[in-house]
Design a protein around this motif. Structure first.
Motif, PDB file in Angstrom:
ATOM      1  N   VAL A 237       0.862  -1.184   0.000  1.00  0.00           N
ATOM      2  CA  VAL A 237       0.000   0.000   0.000  1.00  0.00           C
ATOM      3  C   VAL A 237       0.896   1.230   0.000  1.00  0.00           C
ATOM      4  N   ASN A 238       0.743   2.085  -1.003  1.00  0.00           N
ATOM      5  CA  ASN A 238       1.567   3.293  -1.129  1.00  0.00           C
ATOM      6  C   ASN A 238       0.693   4.508  -1.383  1.00  0.00           C
ATOM      7  N   TYR A 239       1.047   5.592  -0.690  1.00  0.00           N
ATOM      8  CA  TYR A 239       0.473   6.906  -1.005  1.00  0.00           C
ATOM      9  C   TYR A 239       1.571   7.730  -1.658  1.00  0.00           C
ATOM     10  N   ARG A 240       1.284   8.306  -2.828  1.00  0.00           N
ATOM     11  CA  ARG A 240       2.289   9.061  -3.562  1.00  0.00           C
ATOM     12  C   ARG A 240       1.769  10.450  -3.915  1.00  0.00           C
ATOM     13  N   LEU A 241       2.682  11.409  -3.805  1.00  0.00           N
ATOM     14  CA  LEU A 241       2.379  12.791  -4.152  1.00  0.00           C
ATOM     15  C   LEU A 241       3.327  13.225  -5.251  1.00  0.00           C
ATOM     16  N   TYR A 242       2.779  13.886  -6.266  1.00  0.00           N
ATOM     17  CA  TYR A 242       3.556  14.267  -7.446  1.00  0.00           C
ATOM     18  C   TYR A 242       3.620  15.786  -7.588  1.00  0.00           C
ATOM     19  N   SER A 243       4.548  16.217  -8.438  1.00  0.00           N
ATOM     20  CA  SER A 243       4.743  17.658  -8.658  1.00  0.00           C
ATOM     21  C   SER A 243       3.688  18.256  -9.575  1.00  0.00           C
ATOM     22  N   GLY A 244       2.907  17.426 -10.239  1.00  0.00           N
ATOM     23  CA  GLY A 244       1.863  17.905 -11.139  1.00  0.00           C
ATOM     24  C   GLY A 244       0.744  16.887 -11.238  1.00  0.00           C
ATOM     25  N   THR A 245      -0.190  17.146 -12.120  1.00  0.00           N
ATOM     26  CA  THR A 245      -1.378  16.304 -12.258  1.00  0.00           C
ATOM     27  C   THR A 245      -1.040  14.980 -12.945  1.00  0.00           C
ATOM     28  N   PRO A 257       6.910   7.834 -16.656  1.00  0.00           N
ATOM     29  CA  PRO A 257       7.171   9.167 -17.207  1.00  0.00           C
ATOM     30  C   PRO A 257       8.079  10.004 -16.304  1.00  0.00           C
ATOM     31  N   ALA A 258       8.897  10.842 -16.931  1.00  0.00           N
ATOM     32  CA  ALA A 258       9.817  11.704 -16.169  1.00  0.00           C
ATOM     33  C   ALA A 258       9.060  12.797 -15.429  1.00  0.00           C
ATOM     34  N   THR A 259       7.924  13.182 -15.949  1.00  0.00           N
ATOM     35  CA  THR A 259       7.077  14.186 -15.301  1.00  0.00           C
ATOM     36  C   THR A 259       5.641  13.676 -15.261  1.00  0.00           C
ATOM     37  N   PRO A 260       4.887  14.029 -14.246  1.00  0.00           N
ATOM     38  CA  PRO A 260       5.329  14.819 -13.087  1.00  0.00           C
ATOM     39  C   PRO A 260       6.281  14.030 -12.196  1.00  0.00           C
ATOM     40  N   ILE A 261       7.032  14.752 -11.374  1.00  0.00           N
ATOM     41  CA  ILE A 261       8.041  14.147 -10.511  1.00  0.00           C
ATOM     42  C   ILE A 261       7.386  13.642  -9.227  1.00  0.00           C
ATOM     43  N   LEU A 262       7.792  12.452  -8.806  1.00  0.00           N
ATOM     44  CA  LEU A 262       7.347  11.925  -7.520  1.00  0.00           C
ATOM     45  C   LEU A 262       8.047  12.698  -6.407  1.00  0.00           C
ATOM     46  N   THR A 263       7.280  13.389  -5.568  1.00  0.00           N
ATOM     47  CA  THR A 263       7.865  14.212  -4.506  1.00  0.00           C
ATOM     48  C   THR A 263       7.775  13.562  -3.127  1.00  0.00           C
ATOM     49  N   GLN A 264       6.772  12.723  -2.920  1.00  0.00           N
ATOM     50  CA  GLN A 264       6.649  12.017  -1.644  1.00  0.00           C
ATOM     51  C   GLN A 264       6.118  10.608  -1.895  1.00  0.00           C
ATOM     52  N   ASN A 265       6.661   9.653  -1.163  1.00  0.00           N
ATOM     53  CA  ASN A 265       6.181   8.272  -1.252  1.00  0.00           C
ATOM     54  C   ASN A 265       6.067   7.714   0.166  1.00  0.00           C
ATOM     55  N   TRP A 266       4.839   7.504   0.608  1.00  0.00           N
ATOM     56  CA  TRP A 266       4.571   6.971   1.941  1.00  0.00           C
ATOM     57  C   TRP A 266       4.188   5.497   1.792  1.00  0.00           C
ATOM     58  N   ILE A 267       4.821   4.639   2.580  1.00  0.00           N
ATOM     59  CA  ILE A 267       4.653   3.202   2.480  1.00  0.00           C
ATOM     60  C   ILE A 267       3.962   2.683   3.739  1.00  0.00           C
ATOM     61  N   ALA A 268       2.927   1.863   3.543  1.00  0.00           N
ATOM     62  CA  ALA A 268       2.220   1.306   4.690  1.00  0.00           C
ATOM     63  C   ALA A 268       3.086   0.281   5.406  1.00  0.00           C
ATOM     64  N   ASN A 269       3.085   0.340   6.724  1.00  0.00           N
ATOM     65  CA  ASN A 269       3.817  -0.647   7.517  1.00  0.00           C
ATOM     66  C   ASN A 269       3.192  -2.034   7.346  1.00  0.00           C
ATOM     67  N   ASN A 270       4.024  -3.053   7.405  1.00  0.00           N
ATOM     68  CA  ASN A 270       3.518  -4.423   7.323  1.00  0.00           C
ATOM     69  C   ASN A 270       2.526  -4.695   8.445  1.00  0.00           C
ATOM     70  N   GLY A 271       1.537  -5.516   8.117  1.00  0.00           N
ATOM     71  CA  GLY A 271       0.540  -5.859   9.111  1.00  0.00           C
ATOM     72  C   GLY A 271       1.066  -6.840  10.145  1.00  0.00           C
ATOM     73  N   VAL A 272       0.459  -6.800  11.322  1.00  0.00           N
ATOM     74  CA  VAL A 272       0.804  -7.727  12.404  1.00  0.00           C
ATOM     75  C   VAL A 272      -0.492  -8.379  12.859  1.00  0.00           C
ATOM     76  N   ALA A 273      -0.632  -9.668  12.572  1.00  0.00           N
ATOM     77  CA  ALA A 273      -1.889 -10.361  12.848  1.00  0.00           C
ATOM     78  C   ALA A 273      -2.256 -10.303  14.334  1.00  0.00           C
ATOM     79  N   ALA A 274      -1.264 -10.480  15.208  1.00  0.00           N
ATOM     80  CA  ALA A 274      -1.539 -10.503  16.643  1.00  0.00           C
ATOM     81  C   ALA A 274      -2.072  -9.174  17.151  1.00  0.00           C
ATOM     82  N   GLU A 275      -1.711  -8.094  16.453  1.00  0.00           N
ATOM     83  CA  GLU A 275      -2.160  -6.758  16.858  1.00  0.00           C
ATOM     84  C   GLU A 275      -3.394  -6.303  16.080  1.00  0.00           C
ATOM     85  N   GLY A 276      -3.768  -7.070  15.072  1.00  0.00           N
ATOM     86  CA  GLY A 276      -4.898  -6.665  14.236  1.00  0.00           C
ATOM     87  C   GLY A 276      -4.621  -5.394  13.466  1.00  0.00           C
TER      88      GLY A 276
END
Length: 324
Positions: A237-245, A257-276
């Motif tokens: 699971v990734n959330y990504r923010l780009y420099s343009g549309t 594509p070289a544009t728009p540029i990826l400016t932020q990439n947030w990655i979801a932490n792996n799940g832990v079954a015991a913690e739900g």
């Protein structure tokens, strides 16, 4: 005898004033807030007729947390300056921030740091939605300390803070724009390269699921209980923010594509079954004859970039897709 004692007292007083410690001009800005120039890369503090100035490129203040007990370190040299000034009257921001600085009040004494290290400890400033539990990063607090700093005075003497002695400058709070997460409930199934990708995008942001367990999660069968999978190296699971549309075609173009540029990439932490935690949940209903609607929820998911993270809440509605 009284005359001898008087002379001795004078000698002792004079020696005390010449031991290398600050006497008349004591740098003390402990209770003063750090301020930022809007037109220059300068931070400063004002106390009565005194000013403490830190000129530093702001790219030294990263929008990320520093690891515990491992601050960012920058040497005082070149375009990074620490200056202490005393004015003839109380100065204002116009004396340091304006492109053409104010001529009055006058600077009557100035000390310039000739060496030392600036330590920056950064922590995220977060807001929490009391209803959903979702957190947002609204800024970063940068705690600034000078280590082993030496000032050169106008008379050629020096004032040093060495060894374990630290000189605290204070907190500089930098604001950032919270991530919008401006998605609607209708997601998209990738139609390119036969990949198992689902994405939701809006303007310059995208929320992407790459699922090895796609066939199991999105079986064309009405569910009585939700199907689940843990977020993992194969269920990403990734959330990504780009420099343009971005648009639908962006996700099918090879190479990326070289544009728009990826400016932020947030990655979801792996799940832990015991913690739900870190769970992808899919509920399937009949949409119309021959079609099924799959509703995707993310349960107790934390997103991470570098050393910073935020929480998506206990139950985040990702969106829906329809399959034939």
């Amino acid at each position: 005898m009284k005359r001898i004692l008087g002379l001795l007292a004078i000698v002792l007083f004079m020696n005390a004033c010449d031991d290398g410690e600050l006497t008349v001009d004591t740098i003390n800005f402990d209770d003063v807030q750090v301020q930022k120039c809007s037109q220059k890369e300068i931070l400063y503090k004002i106390s009565d007729s005194k000013m403490l100035i830190l000129a530093i490129p702001f790219d030294n203040f990263e929008n990320d947390e520093t690891p515990e007990n491992n601050p960012t370190e920058v040497n005082i040299t070149g375009n990074i300056q620490v200056i202490y000034r005393q004015y003839s009257a109380a100065p204002t921001s116009a004396n340091i921030c304006d492109l053409v600085t104010a001529a009055t009040p006058n600077v009557i004494e100035e000390w310039n740091a000739t060496s030392g290290t600036i330590q920056i400890t950064s922590t995220a400033i977060k807001s929490v939605n009391s209803t959903t539990g979702i957190t947002q990063i609204t800024g970063y607090r940068h705690y600034i300390v000078f280590k082993n700093i030496t000032f050169l005075k106008p008379d050629g003497s020096t004032q040093a803070y060495l060894g374990e002695d630290t000189f605290v400058f204070g907190n500089y709070n930098a604001t950032v724009s919270p991530l919008a997460f401006g998605f609607d409930e209708e997601a998209n199934k990738s139609t390119c390269n036969n990949d198992n990708r689902i994405f939701n995008f809006n303007s310059s942001e995208a929320f992407i699921l790459d699922l090895a367990d796609f066939a199991t999660l999105f079986a064309d069968e009405v569910t009585t209980t939700p199907r689940t999978a843990l977020i993992s190296a194969t269920n990403k699971v990734n959330y990504r923010l780009y420099s343009g549309t971005i648009n639908n075609a962006y996700f099918c173009t090879t190479p990326v594509p070289a544009t728009p540029i990826l400016t932020q990439n947030w990655i979801a932490n792996n799940g832990v079954a015991a913690e739900g935690s870190g769970i992808i949940e899919v509920t399937t209903t009949s949409s119309s004859p021959g079609f099924f609607q799959h509703t995707i929820r993310l349960k107790k998911v934390t997103m991470t970039k570098g050393n910073s993270d935020f929480y998506l809440g206990d139950d985040y509605l990702y969106g829906t897709i329809i399959t034939p």
